[in-house]
Scaffold this motif. Structure first.
Motif, PDB file in Angstrom:
ATOM      1  N   GLY A 115       0.001   1.860   4.589  1.00 34.04           N
ATOM      2  CA  GLY A 115       0.815   2.847   3.926  1.00 34.04           C
ATOM      3  C   GLY A 115       1.914   3.334   4.856  1.00 34.04           C
ATOM      4  N   GLN A 116       2.802   4.128   4.299  1.00 30.85           N
ATOM      5  CA  GLN A 116       3.946   4.616   5.061  1.00 30.85           C
ATOM      6  C   GLN A 116       3.560   5.720   6.047  1.00 30.85           C
ATOM      7  OE1 GLN A 116       3.451   4.488   1.753  1.00 30.85           O
ATOM      8  NE2 GLN A 116       5.386   4.311   0.639  1.00 30.85           N
ATOM      9  N   GLY A 117       2.350   6.225   5.903  1.00 24.61           N
ATOM     10  CA  GLY A 117       1.913   7.298   6.784  1.00 24.61           C
ATOM     11  C   GLY A 117       2.211   8.667   6.203  1.00 24.61           C
ATOM     12  N   THR A 118       1.443   9.651   6.616  1.00 26.32           N
ATOM     13  CA  THR A 118       1.637  11.039   6.207  1.00 26.32           C
ATOM     14  C   THR A 118       1.685  11.909   7.450  1.00 26.32           C
ATOM     15  OG1 THR A 118       0.456  10.755   4.111  1.00 26.32           O
ATOM     16  CG2 THR A 118       0.670  13.018   4.956  1.00 26.32           C
ATOM     17  N   ARG A 119       2.787  12.610   7.602  1.00 30.69           N
ATOM     18  CA  ARG A 119       2.922  13.548   8.713  1.00 30.69           C
ATOM     19  C   ARG A 119       2.414  14.897   8.247  1.00 30.69           C
ATOM     20  NH1 ARG A 119       3.109  13.219  13.744  1.00 30.69           N
ATOM     21  NH2 ARG A 119       4.696  11.593  13.589  1.00 30.69           N
ATOM     22  N   LEU A 120       1.281  15.334   8.782  1.00 32.14           N
ATOM     23  CA  LEU A 120       0.695  16.626   8.422  1.00 32.14           C
ATOM     24  C   LEU A 120       0.995  17.633   9.515  1.00 32.14           C
ATOM     25  CD1 LEU A 120      -1.154  18.557   6.846  1.00 32.14           C
ATOM     26  CD2 LEU A 120      -3.093  17.555   8.077  1.00 32.14           C
ATOM     27  N   THR A 121       1.558  18.756   9.102  1.00 37.33           N
ATOM     28  CA  THR A 121       1.799  19.867  10.017  1.00 37.33           C
ATOM     29  C   THR A 121       1.090  21.089   9.468  1.00 37.33           C
ATOM     30  OG1 THR A 121       3.968  18.976  10.635  1.00 37.33           O
ATOM     31  CG2 THR A 121       3.531  21.294  11.157  1.00 37.33           C
ATOM     32  N   SER A 129      -1.068  15.899  12.619  1.00 34.61           N
ATOM     33  CA  SER A 129      -1.060  14.532  13.136  1.00 34.61           C
ATOM     34  C   SER A 129      -0.379  13.624  12.117  1.00 34.61           C
ATOM     35  CB  SER A 129      -2.488  14.061  13.385  1.00 34.61           C
ATOM     36  OG  SER A 129      -2.513  12.871  14.153  1.00 34.61           O
ATOM     37  N   PHE A 130      -0.342  12.351  12.449  1.00 32.92           N
ATOM     38  CA  PHE A 130       0.170  11.319  11.556  1.00 32.92           C
ATOM     39  C   PHE A 130      -1.033  10.532  11.064  1.00 32.92           C
ATOM     40  CE2 PHE A 130       3.633   9.228   9.707  1.00 32.92           C
ATOM     41  CZ  PHE A 130       3.583   7.858   9.872  1.00 32.92           C
ATOM     42  N   TYR A 131      -1.222  10.505   9.757  1.00 36.50           N
ATOM     43  CA  TYR A 131      -2.368   9.824   9.168  1.00 36.50           C
ATOM     44  C   TYR A 131      -1.873   8.588   8.421  1.00 36.50           C
ATOM     45  CZ  TYR A 131      -4.937  14.078  10.234  1.00 36.50           C
ATOM     46  OH  TYR A 131      -5.514  15.134  10.892  1.00 36.50           O
ATOM     47  N   ILE A 132      -2.536   7.470   8.641  1.00 37.54           N
ATOM     48  CA  ILE A 132      -2.114   6.215   8.024  1.00 37.54           C
ATOM     49  C   ILE A 132      -3.315   5.542   7.363  1.00 37.54           C
ATOM     50  CG2 ILE A 132      -1.014   3.969   8.377  1.00 37.54           C
ATOM     51  CD1 ILE A 132       0.179   4.959  10.930  1.00 37.54           C
ATOM     52  N   CYS A 133      -3.117   5.047   6.166  1.00 34.57           N
ATOM     53  CA  CYS A 133      -4.171   4.295   5.505  1.00 34.57           C
ATOM     54  C   CYS A 133      -3.828   2.808   5.530  1.00 34.57           C
ATOM     55  CB  CYS A 133      -4.385   4.769   4.074  1.00 34.57           C
ATOM     56  SG  CYS A 133      -3.066   4.344   2.943  1.00 34.57           S
ATOM     57  N   SER A 134      -4.841   2.014   5.337  1.00 27.41           N
ATOM     58  CA  SER A 134      -4.678   0.573   5.416  1.00 27.41           C
ATOM     59  C   SER A 134      -5.683  -0.105   4.504  1.00 27.41           C
ATOM     60  CB  SER A 134      -4.888   0.108   6.862  1.00 27.41           C
ATOM     61  OG  SER A 134      -4.966  -1.286   6.948  1.00 27.41           O
ATOM     62  N   ALA A 135      -5.346  -1.288   4.041  1.00 29.23           N
ATOM     63  CA  ALA A 135      -6.267  -2.047   3.213  1.00 29.23           C
ATOM     64  C   ALA A 135      -6.032  -3.535   3.418  1.00 29.23           C
ATOM     65  CB  ALA A 135      -6.092  -1.688   1.745  1.00 29.23           C
ATOM     66  N   VAL A 146       0.863  -1.173   0.000  1.00 33.13           N
ATOM     67  CA  VAL A 146       0.000   0.000   0.000  1.00 33.13           C
ATOM     68  C   VAL A 146       0.900   1.222   0.000  1.00 33.13           C
ATOM     69  CG1 VAL A 146      -1.671   1.338   1.340  1.00 33.13           C
ATOM     70  CG2 VAL A 146      -1.916  -1.140   1.159  1.00 33.13           C
ATOM     71  N   SER A 147       0.688   2.075  -0.962  1.00 37.07           N
ATOM     72  CA  SER A 147       1.512   3.270  -1.105  1.00 37.07           C
ATOM     73  C   SER A 147       0.714   4.497  -0.698  1.00 37.07           C
ATOM     74  CB  SER A 147       1.980   3.415  -2.556  1.00 37.07           C
ATOM     75  OG  SER A 147       2.714   4.611  -2.727  1.00 37.07           O
ATOM     76  N   GLN A 148       1.297   5.295   0.166  1.00 37.99           N
ATOM     77  CA  GLN A 148       0.633   6.496   0.655  1.00 37.99           C
ATOM     78  C   GLN A 148       1.492   7.708   0.308  1.00 37.99           C
ATOM     79  OE1 GLN A 148      -0.595   6.143   4.745  1.00 37.99           O
ATOM     80  NE2 GLN A 148      -1.020   8.328   4.973  1.00 37.99           N
ATOM     81  N   HIS A 149       0.819   8.752  -0.139  1.00 39.24           N
ATOM     82  CA  HIS A 149       1.544   9.937  -0.599  1.00 39.24           C
ATOM     83  C   HIS A 149       0.751  11.193  -0.271  1.00 39.24           C
ATOM     84  CE1 HIS A 149       4.115  12.339  -3.227  1.00 39.24           C
ATOM     85  NE2 HIS A 149       3.008  12.903  -3.657  1.00 39.24           N
ATOM     86  N   PRO A 150       1.369  12.250   0.210  1.00 39.65           N
ATOM     87  CA  PRO A 150       2.806  12.379   0.474  1.00 39.65           C
ATOM     88  C   PRO A 150       3.188  11.783   1.822  1.00 39.65           C
ATOM     89  CG  PRO A 150       1.710  14.413   1.032  1.00 39.65           C
ATOM     90  CD  PRO A 150       0.652  13.494   0.484  1.00 39.65           C
ATOM     91  N   SER A 151       4.457  11.656   2.079  1.00 39.95           N
ATOM     92  CA  SER A 151       4.898  11.133   3.362  1.00 39.95           C
ATOM     93  C   SER A 151       4.908  12.234   4.422  1.00 39.95           C
ATOM     94  CB  SER A 151       6.285  10.504   3.245  1.00 39.95           C
ATOM     95  OG  SER A 151       7.198  11.447   2.728  1.00 39.95           O
ATOM     96  N   TRP A 152       5.061  13.460   3.987  1.00 38.91           N
ATOM     97  CA  TRP A 152       4.938  14.569   4.927  1.00 38.91           C
ATOM     98  C   TRP A 152       4.481  15.810   4.161  1.00 38.91           C
ATOM     99  CZ3 TRP A 152       7.850  18.924   4.077  1.00 38.91           C
ATOM    100  CH2 TRP A 152       8.979  18.772   3.271  1.00 38.91           C
ATOM    101  N   VAL A 153       3.768  16.678   4.833  1.00 36.97           N
ATOM    102  CA  VAL A 153       3.280  17.898   4.203  1.00 36.97           C
ATOM    103  C   VAL A 153       3.107  18.967   5.266  1.00 36.97           C
ATOM    104  CG1 VAL A 153       0.883  17.087   4.343  1.00 36.97           C
ATOM    105  CG2 VAL A 153       1.491  18.893   2.716  1.00 36.97           C
ATOM    106  N   ILE A 154       3.473  20.167   4.887  1.00 35.88           N
ATOM    107  CA  ILE A 154       3.262  21.343   5.736  1.00 35.88           C
ATOM    108  C   ILE A 154       2.330  22.274   4.984  1.00 35.88           C
ATOM    109  CG2 ILE A 154       4.338  23.295   6.909  1.00 35.88           C
ATOM    110  CD1 ILE A 154       6.940  21.686   6.968  1.00 35.88           C
ATOM    111  N   CYS A 155       1.285  22.718   5.650  1.00 38.01           N
ATOM    112  CA  CYS A 155       0.357  23.623   4.977  1.00 38.01           C
ATOM    113  C   CYS A 155      -0.052  24.746   5.920  1.00 38.01           C
ATOM    114  CB  CYS A 155      -0.876  22.867   4.489  1.00 38.01           C
ATOM    115  SG  CYS A 155      -1.978  22.326   5.797  1.00 38.01           S
TER     116      CYS A 155
END
Lengths: 116, 115
Positions: free
Chosen positions: A108-114, A90-96, A4-13
């Motif tokens: 997925g690898q998770g997405t670090r949202l700031t 937070s850290f958001y993770i998807c799964s299937a 499972v591929s998750q994108h992006p791995s980190w994002v600042i908005c």
């Protein structure tokens, strides 16, 4: 094994903007995907269950208008954090799991949202 | 309802020592059981899983777990811990033959390894 591929791995908005996170199953089809949120040093909290071709099912206390989920195909689910605020950081993770259910859940690898 | 209990929030062991992480579950039918490991800022990696058959399952990185139905437990063990094993460990239970139900996770056990 399945990936499972998750994108992006980190994002600042910036506060008030929206952020989209993608979750793809690369070598299997998933009619259902799951979105989790993880606070620092805590366990995974299920936010919603994403169903291909239909509306997502949200857990109690999760704002569906804040966290928009789209599952347009058997291999892609997206989570959009709308009008983001710092508390959404937070850290958001998807799964299937595959459709048979006879496997583990792939993450997925998770997405670090700031949100600043 | 399904639930998973990991009684130990944080465990510290010396490098080379043995390790056992506890997991108890509550589930109405035969569960699928899993152990995942998470390094800081990373996703979850599957260590091992139990679906059926031999109740002692072997996983990656030298880990094993034993399913004990009578105790509703699925404890994770490793005979000799390495410093690289320091991470967060999650036990999870899932419904068999159901790809549209999520896993239920325990709160996790943080493992620290000291020299």
């Amino acid at each position: 094994g399945a990936v499972v591929s998750q994108h992006p791995s980190w994002v600042i908005c910036k506060s008030g903007t929206s952020v989209k996170i993608e979750c793809r199953s690369l070598d299997f089809q998933a009619t259902t995907m799951f979105w989790y949120r993880q606070f620092p040093k805590q366990s995974l909290m299920l936010m919603a269950t994403s169903n291909e071709g239909s509306k997502a099912t949200y857990e109690q206390g999760v704002e569906k208008d804040k966290f928009l989920i789209n599952h347009a195909s058997l291999t892609l689910s997206t989570l959009t954090v709308t009008s983001a605020h710092p508390e959404d950081s937070s850290f958001y993770i998807c799964s299937a799991r595959d459709m048979t259910g006879n496997t583990e859940a792939f993450f997925g690898q998770g997405t670090r949202l700031t949100v600043v | 309802a399904q639930s998973v209990t990991q009684p130990d929030i944080h465990i510290t062991v010396s490098e080379g020592a043995s390790l056992e992480l506890r997991c108890n579950y509550s589930y109405g039918a035969t569960p699928y059981l899993f152990w995942y490991v998470q390094s800081p800022g990373q996703g979850l990696q599957l260590l091992l899983k139990y679906f059926s058959g031999d109740t002692l399952v072997q996983g990656i990185k030298g880990f094993e777990a034993e399913f004990k139905r009578s105790q509703s437990s699925f404890n994770l063990r490793k005979p000799s811990v390495h410093w690289s094993d320091a991470a967060e460990y999650f036990c999870a239970v899932g419904e068999a033959n159901s790809g549209n139900t999520p896993l239920v996770f325990g709160k996790g056990t943080r493992l620290s390894v000291i020299a």
